[in-house]
Enzyme design. Sequence first.
Site, PDB file in Angstrom:
ATOM      1  N   GLU A  54       0.884  -0.934   0.195  1.00  9.24           N
ATOM      2  CA  GLU A  54       0.413   0.311   0.152  1.00  9.24           C
ATOM      3  C   GLU A  54       0.124   0.863  -0.102  1.00  9.24           C
ATOM      4  O   GLU A  54       0.366   2.828  -0.890  1.00  9.24           O
ATOM      5  CB  GLU A  54      -0.625   0.050   1.677  1.00  9.24           C
ATOM      6  CG  GLU A  54      -1.803  -0.772   1.050  1.00  9.24           C
ATOM      7  CD  GLU A  54      -1.227  -2.021   2.316  1.00  9.24           C
ATOM      8  OE1 GLU A  54      -2.012  -2.318   3.382  1.00  9.24           O
ATOM      9  OE2 GLU A  54      -0.347  -2.737   2.094  1.00  9.24           O
ATOM     10  N   CYS A  82      -2.837  -2.859   7.713  1.00  6.57           N
ATOM     11  CA  CYS A  82      -2.285  -2.515   8.846  1.00  6.57           C
ATOM     12  C   CYS A  82      -2.594  -1.037   9.071  1.00  6.57           C
ATOM     13  O   CYS A  82      -3.194  -0.040   8.875  1.00  6.57           O
ATOM     14  CB  CYS A  82      -0.773  -3.049   8.964  1.00  6.57           C
ATOM     15  SG  CYS A  82       0.698  -1.971   8.522  1.00  6.57           S
TER      16      CYS A  82
END
Length: 148
Positions: A54, A82
Amino acid sequence: MNASSFMDLALKAAQKAGKSGEVPIGCVIVRDGEVIASAGNRTLADRDPTAHAELLAIREAADKLGSERLTDCDLYVTLEPCTMCAGAISFARIRRVYYGAADPKGGAVESGVRFFASPTCHHAPEVYSGLGESASAALLREFFRERR
């Protein structure tokens, strides 16, 4: 292309990362129906604990667009982000997040700290979970089974 097709591209990025020995997580960022960034995990290759798919894709998209704000962009990732990645998604003002497999241990969207629901979250994107879930989960299970 549709959401399923974009997730297929994220899965391809995850498979490529896995073949390199990285945890097989892939991400693509889409704007106006076009992929503008794609990445797989590179924490080992870059010797960088922040080189999650990401973050790498967000950096690429921001560079390509010439802006730190990705307000009209959608992010597709194979595993629930996360806390670190959720924070970056929020700061980048990503419009929508689509993720495949849930991550009860490390996820921070609908598991764990539920970052986007936190009062300290600056921007909460629309979230869609379960897209490509079985393929994403199978890829991770196979990767970790081979390492045990």
